[in-house]
Design an enzyme around this catalytic site. Structure first.
Site, short mmCIF file in Angstrom:
data_model
loop_
_atom_site.label_atom_id
_atom_site.label_comp_id
_atom_site.label_asym_id
_atom_site.label_seq_id
_atom_site.Cartn_x
_atom_site.Cartn_y
_atom_site.Cartn_z
N TYR A 130 -2.96 -1.02 10.55
CA TYR A 130 -2.73 -1.30 8.87
C TYR A 130 -1.45 -0.80 8.68
CZ TYR A 130 -3.66 -0.89 4.05
OH TYR A 130 -3.74 -1.17 2.71
N SER A 138 0.88 -1.21 -0.02
CA SER A 138 0.07 0.09 -0.12
C SER A 138 0.57 1.17 0.00
CB SER A 138 -0.89 -0.08 1.38
OG SER A 138 -1.43 1.23 1.44
#
Length: 282
Positions: A164, A151
């Site tokens: 995350y 990401s």
């Protein structure tokens, strides 16, 4: 089989394993690799009908498929799943780790249970899958490719993304070490770091993601799963034979907006981590 030659030609098996290919980026990747001439094994978790559709589309492209259900928080089951799929295909040439979930909650409000779920899904389960894939590729002696979907938040923090970001920062670091350790075996290891990808549009949304304005992204719109899959397919190709240890941001330029974005934010709404919960995402 020979290791990759000086001409850059890849001699590893034309077989690939992709995790989480029942929908979204994983599904698009499995189909893109099949289109590039790979037989594809894949895992699925949420959408059995989506997994069946992935297998059907692989077959329509003239390639073989194999699939099985996998929950990557069940750590002991991860390596056997990769091994089973590789054996069913007759070997392993490319492994793509795609599974990932998100959690929007401030660090102060993140429970240990939620923390563990995110870390087990995105990092610990990924480690088990990546380790097994690496062992299979080394044993095969023909080189190969490993790609993991991380990401933009593997390198840039975001409010409310503590668990995350920790998982994706960790995964990015793991991949960089693997790139160095596996280089002597002719195995490349790279990350693909998506930005905002329109994989969860509302069912009533009929516009193409490129037609939905996103002013905070330089290209002006979100990306598609197919655009991420195309980069993964390139990294699995002979043309990427000299690329390893890299993180490819596929984000429409979003990650370049840091300082400028901070000067243009109109209020403090960015501080709110109000949409607490888990969701699938890169």
């Amino acid at each position: 089989m020979e290791a990759p030659g000086h001409d850059g030609t890849a001699h590893y098996p034309r077989t690939a394993v992709v995790t989480g290919a029942d929908r979204g980026i994983g599904k698009a990747t499995a189909i893109a690799l099949a289109g590039a001439g790979f037989d594809v094994g894949f895992t699925w978790h949420d959408d059995e009908a989506g997994a069946a559709d992935t297998a059907m589309q692989i077959g329509e492209l003239g390639r073989r498929s194999a699939s099985l259900w996998l929950d990557t928080t069940d750590l002991p089951s991860c390596a056997p799943a990769v091994n089973t799929l590789a054996k069913e295909l007759g070997g392993l040439g490319v492994f793509v780790n795609n599974v990932g979930v998100g959690l929007t909650a401030s660090v102060l409000n993140t429970s240990l249970e939620d923390w563990r779920q995110i870390l087990d899904t995105n990092l610990n389960g990924a480690f088990m899958c990546l380790q097994e894939a690496a062992r299979l590729l080394v044993a095969g002696g023909s080189g190969g490719r490993i790609v993991a979907v991380t990401s933009v938040h593997a390198q840039q923090p975001r409010f409310g993304f503590g668990a995350y970001c920790a998982s994706k920062f960790g995964l990015d670091g793991l991949l960089r070490v693997m790139a160095v350790e596996l280089s002597g075996h002719g195995i490349t290891v790279n990350a693909v770091a998506p930005g905002e990808i329109a994989t969860h549009l509302h069912a009533t949304e009929t516009r193409h993601p490129h037609d939905i304005p996103r002013p905070g992204i330089p290209l002006g719109h979100a990306g598609t799963a197919a655009e991420i899959a195309a980069v993964i397919a390139f990294l699995a190709s002979p043309g990427a034979g000299y690329v390893t240890g890299a993180s490819w941001a596929v984000d429409g330029g979003m990650s370049q907006m840091g300082a400028q974005a901070s000067s243009l934010l109109p209020d403090d709404s960015w501080r709110q981590a109000s949409q607490r919960g888990t969701s699938n995402g890169p």
